[in-house]
Design a protein around this motif. Structure first.
Motif, PDB file in Angstrom:
ATOM      1  N   GLN A 204      37.802  46.422  40.057  1.00  0.00           N
ATOM      2  CA  GLN A 204      38.959  46.901  40.507  1.00  0.00           C
ATOM      3  C   GLN A 204      39.326  48.353  40.866  1.00  0.00           C
ATOM      4  O   GLN A 204      39.803  48.895  41.676  1.00  0.00           O
ATOM      5  N   GLU A 205      38.668  49.466  40.007  1.00  0.00           N
ATOM      6  CA  GLU A 205      38.734  50.702  40.195  1.00  0.00           C
ATOM      7  C   GLU A 205      37.911  50.989  41.390  1.00  0.00           C
ATOM      8  O   GLU A 205      38.093  52.136  41.996  1.00  0.00           O
ATOM      9  N   LYS A 206      36.725  50.615  41.401  1.00  0.00           N
ATOM     10  CA  LYS A 206      35.679  51.297  42.136  1.00  0.00           C
ATOM     11  C   LYS A 206      35.319  50.383  43.332  1.00  0.00           C
ATOM     12  O   LYS A 206      34.666  51.053  44.455  1.00  0.00           O
ATOM     13  N   CYS A 207      35.453  49.208  43.517  1.00  0.00           N
ATOM     14  CA  CYS A 207      34.778  48.388  44.449  1.00  0.00           C
ATOM     15  C   CYS A 207      35.507  47.660  45.476  1.00  0.00           C
ATOM     16  O   CYS A 207      34.900  47.304  46.655  1.00  0.00           O
ATOM     17  N   ILE A 208      36.822  47.491  45.279  1.00  0.00           N
ATOM     18  CA  ILE A 208      37.775  46.505  45.923  1.00  0.00           C
ATOM     19  C   ILE A 208      38.089  47.249  47.384  1.00  0.00           C
ATOM     20  O   ILE A 208      38.245  46.595  48.133  1.00  0.00           O
ATOM     21  N   ALA A 209      37.709  48.495  47.625  1.00  0.00           N
ATOM     22  CA  ALA A 209      38.125  49.052  48.774  1.00  0.00           C
ATOM     23  C   ALA A 209      37.226  48.917  49.785  1.00  0.00           C
ATOM     24  O   ALA A 209      37.354  48.484  51.018  1.00  0.00           O
ATOM     25  N   CYS A 210      35.928  48.162  49.382  1.00  0.00           N
ATOM     26  CA  CYS A 210      35.133  47.957  50.538  1.00  0.00           C
ATOM     27  C   CYS A 210      34.670  46.397  50.429  1.00  0.00           C
ATOM     28  O   CYS A 210      34.166  45.809  51.410  1.00  0.00           O
ATOM     29  N   HIS A 211      34.665  45.775  49.147  1.00  0.00           N
ATOM     30  CA  HIS A 211      34.667  44.500  48.928  1.00  0.00           C
ATOM     31  C   HIS A 211      35.644  43.670  48.668  1.00  0.00           C
ATOM     32  O   HIS A 211      35.744  42.349  48.726  1.00  0.00           O
ATOM     33  N   GLY A 212      36.733  44.070  48.709  1.00  0.00           N
ATOM     34  CA  GLY A 212      38.075  43.349  48.572  1.00  0.00           C
ATOM     35  C   GLY A 212      38.485  43.118  46.998  1.00  0.00           C
ATOM     36  O   GLY A 212      37.578  42.855  46.196  1.00  0.00           O
ATOM     37  N   ALA A 213      39.608  42.573  46.880  1.00  0.00           N
ATOM     38  CA  ALA A 213      40.188  42.451  45.498  1.00  0.00           C
ATOM     39  C   ALA A 213      39.339  41.333  44.837  1.00  0.00           C
ATOM     40  O   ALA A 213      39.563  41.326  43.574  1.00  0.00           O
ATOM     41  N   GLU A 214      38.830  40.364  45.477  1.00  0.00           N
ATOM     42  CA  GLU A 214      38.302  39.063  45.124  1.00  0.00           C
ATOM     43  C   GLU A 214      37.012  38.985  45.190  1.00  0.00           C
ATOM     44  O   GLU A 214      36.408  38.028  45.192  1.00  0.00           O
ATOM     45  N   GLY A 215      36.615  40.045  45.876  1.00  0.00           N
ATOM     46  CA  GLY A 215      34.859  40.143  46.061  1.00  0.00           C
ATOM     47  C   GLY A 215      34.659  39.309  47.582  1.00  0.00           C
ATOM     48  O   GLY A 215      33.563  39.088  47.916  1.00  0.00           O
ATOM     49  N   GLY A 217      34.975  40.476  50.433  1.00  0.00           N
ATOM     50  CA  GLY A 217      34.364  41.340  51.675  1.00  0.00           C
ATOM     51  C   GLY A 217      35.308  41.990  52.396  1.00  0.00           C
ATOM     52  O   GLY A 217      36.567  41.667  52.426  1.00  0.00           O
ATOM     53  N   GLY A 218      34.771  43.097  53.005  1.00  0.00           N
ATOM     54  CA  GLY A 218      35.819  43.952  53.997  1.00  0.00           C
ATOM     55  C   GLY A 218      34.896  44.885  54.776  1.00  0.00           C
ATOM     56  O   GLY A 218      34.007  44.285  55.685  1.00  0.00           O
ATOM     57  N   ILE A 219      34.873  46.039  54.418  1.00  0.00           N
ATOM     58  CA  ILE A 219      33.894  46.952  54.986  1.00  0.00           C
ATOM     59  C   ILE A 219      32.394  46.500  54.415  1.00  0.00           C
ATOM     60  O   ILE A 219      31.756  46.705  55.398  1.00  0.00           O
ATOM     61  N   GLY A 220      32.484  46.456  53.226  1.00  0.00           N
ATOM     62  CA  GLY A 220      31.335  45.890  52.692  1.00  0.00           C
ATOM     63  C   GLY A 220      31.085  44.222  52.729  1.00  0.00           C
ATOM     64  O   GLY A 220      31.978  43.474  53.055  1.00  0.00           O
ATOM     65  N   PRO A 221      30.068  43.622  52.265  1.00  0.00           N
ATOM     66  CA  PRO A 221      29.850  42.103  52.525  1.00  0.00           C
ATOM     67  C   PRO A 221      30.460  41.599  51.395  1.00  0.00           C
ATOM     68  O   PRO A 221      31.134  42.203  50.388  1.00  0.00           O
ATOM     69  N   ASN A 222      30.403  40.355  51.626  1.00  0.00           N
ATOM     70  CA  ASN A 222      31.150  39.402  50.636  1.00  0.00           C
ATOM     71  C   ASN A 222      30.255  39.212  49.387  1.00  0.00           C
ATOM     72  O   ASN A 222      29.141  38.834  49.503  1.00  0.00           O
ATOM     73  N   LEU A 223      30.731  39.055  48.189  1.00  0.00           N
ATOM     74  CA  LEU A 223      30.045  39.083  47.166  1.00  0.00           C
ATOM     75  C   LEU A 223      29.997  37.698  46.296  1.00  0.00           C
ATOM     76  O   LEU A 223      29.611  37.582  45.172  1.00  0.00           O
ATOM     77  N   THR A 224      30.849  36.828  47.088  1.00  0.00           N
ATOM     78  CA  THR A 224      31.268  35.589  46.168  1.00  0.00           C
ATOM     79  C   THR A 224      30.313  34.374  46.595  1.00  0.00           C
ATOM     80  O   THR A 224      30.161  33.295  46.277  1.00  0.00           O
ATOM     81  N   THR A 275      33.096  31.468  43.926  1.00  0.00           N
ATOM     82  CA  THR A 275      34.481  31.209  43.803  1.00  0.00           C
ATOM     83  C   THR A 275      35.194  30.866  45.228  1.00  0.00           C
ATOM     84  O   THR A 275      36.276  30.238  45.176  1.00  0.00           O
ATOM     85  N   ASN A 276      34.707  31.402  46.301  1.00  0.00           N
ATOM     86  CA  ASN A 276      35.189  31.002  47.689  1.00  0.00           C
ATOM     87  C   ASN A 276      36.520  31.232  47.911  1.00  0.00           C
ATOM     88  O   ASN A 276      37.439  30.629  48.137  1.00  0.00           O
ATOM     89  N   PRO A 277      36.884  32.549  47.569  1.00  0.00           N
ATOM     90  CA  PRO A 277      38.040  32.964  47.903  1.00  0.00           C
ATOM     91  C   PRO A 277      38.541  33.023  49.288  1.00  0.00           C
ATOM     92  O   PRO A 277      37.644  32.988  50.342  1.00  0.00           O
ATOM     93  N   PRO A 278      39.941  33.108  49.547  1.00  0.00           N
ATOM     94  CA  PRO A 278      40.205  32.896  51.028  1.00  0.00           C
ATOM     95  C   PRO A 278      39.776  33.968  51.905  1.00  0.00           C
ATOM     96  O   PRO A 278      39.626  35.073  51.532  1.00  0.00           O
ATOM     97  N   ASN A 279      39.895  33.974  53.327  1.00  0.00           N
ATOM     98  CA  ASN A 279      39.314  35.045  54.104  1.00  0.00           C
ATOM     99  C   ASN A 279      38.102  35.660  53.905  1.00  0.00           C
ATOM    100  O   ASN A 279      37.797  36.880  54.023  1.00  0.00           O
ATOM    101  N   ALA A 280      37.009  34.861  53.132  1.00  0.00           N
ATOM    102  CA  ALA A 280      35.908  35.522  53.030  1.00  0.00           C
ATOM    103  C   ALA A 280      35.058  35.768  54.220  1.00  0.00           C
ATOM    104  O   ALA A 280      35.282  35.215  55.438  1.00  0.00           O
ATOM    105  N   LYS A 281      34.525  36.848  53.995  1.00  0.00           N
ATOM    106  CA  LYS A 281      33.561  37.586  55.246  1.00  0.00           C
ATOM    107  C   LYS A 281      32.453  36.447  55.579  1.00  0.00           C
ATOM    108  O   LYS A 281      31.898  35.787  54.791  1.00  0.00           O
TER     109      LYS A 281
END
Length: 308
Positions: A204-215, A217-224, A275-281
């Motif tokens: 939450q401190e280092k990764c959500i800017a690129c991977h989203g709060a639930e992983g 994805g965003g700038i970076g890829p989806n992690l789930t 976990t298949n969060p909503p709005n996954a990349k």
């Protein structure tokens, strides 16, 4: 009457010498015991107390020997005229005084009327060394109870709790040191709740800017999902987080996170797979299938999402 007084005075002098010497020895031991715990941090005072302890014990032993020797000289038995006086060595005198044994030629004086199967009983006194040890245990018991129950001594239960607390700190320090030795060649997935929670905090401190709060994805890829660009095993994820991906804009985190922290955040990333969060990349990379396991995507035909 003269012999009775002599015997009584002899016995009194023996007991006096033994008690004085043993009290001096035991008091020296108690003094050293109570002082050593207070001066254990100083080598100089520690050696000083040990030397004082040895000195007090030596003085006690010398005092016992002197009293016994004087007693032997003053109250030695008279020998008939014309008979040579038997001289005894210091070791023989000490042996007699310490054991309190009656010479064989004088056993009739301590012979009782108890008889069984031809065996007669001698009424010998207890050995002085045994009596002395008994006195020491009495003195020690008072010192022990006084120190540990009335003057702040640490009881066994409290000492056990203190030692367990110290051992816990040492174990934690050792585990922390060992965890910092982990790298991409020997890292393993952590599954305990505390490690996953720590990894989530780092994420939450280092990764959500690129991977989203639930992983997701965003700038970076989806992690789930089960699709990974640089591999989906714990060693692959650890290596990616540690060294970064310069061409994709992901910085290396080895300068900001310890190996233990990288292991924790990598384990957390793997814990959110599926976990298949909503709005996954959309999917990126290749499908990762752990060895010996059939991919759920392969069985269902689902292409899933993407990951790092």
């Amino acid at each position: 009457m003269k012999d009775f007084n002599r015997k009584k005075l002899t016995t009194t002098s023996k007991k006096t010498g033994l008690i004085l010497g043993l009290l001096l020895i035991s008091s020296g031991g108690a003094f050293a015991q109570s002082t050593l715990s207070e001066t254990a941090s100083s080598d100089f005072f520690l050696w000083l107390i040990l030397c004082l302890e040895i000195l007090l014990i030596s003085i006690g032993l010398v005092l016992i020997f002197v009293v016994l020797r004087v007693n032997t000289i003053l109250f030695q038995e008279e020998t008939p005229e014309g008979e040579p006086v038997e001289e005894k060595s210091i070791f023989e005198i000490l042996s007699e005084k310490l054991t309190g044994a009656v010479p064989i030629e004088k056993e009739d004086d301590v012979l009782t009327d108890h008889e069984y199967d031809g065996i007669r009983e001698l009424d010998n006194n207890l050995p002085p060394w045994w009596v002395g040890m008994f006195y020491v245990t009495i003195v020690f018991s008072f010192l022990y109870v006084g120190y540990y129950h009335f003057f702040g001594g640490t009881l066994q239960e409290e000492a056990y709790e203190n030692e367990m607390a110290e051992a816990k700190v040492e174990v934690e320090a050792y585990l922390a040191q060992m965890s910092d030795l982990v790298d991409e060649t020997n890292v393993e997935t952590l599954t305990d709740a505390s490690a996953i929670s720590s990894g989530k905090t780092i994420f939450q401190e280092k990764c959500i800017a690129c991977h989203g709060a639930e992983g997701q994805g965003g700038i970076g890829p989806n992690l789930t999902d089960n699709y990974w660009i640089h591999g989906g095993g714990i060693k692959d994820v650890f290596k990616t987080v540690k060294y970064g991906v310069a061409e994709k804009g992901m910085i290396p985190w080895e300068a900001q996170l310890s190996p233990a922290q990288i292991q924790e955040v990598s384990s957390y990333i793997l814990s959110i797979v599926g976990t298949n969060p909503p709005n996954a990349k959309e999917p990126q990379g290749d499908l990762y299938q752990p060895e010996g396991e059939e991919s759920a995507d392969a069985a269902t035909g689902d292409t899933g999402n993407s990951s790092i």
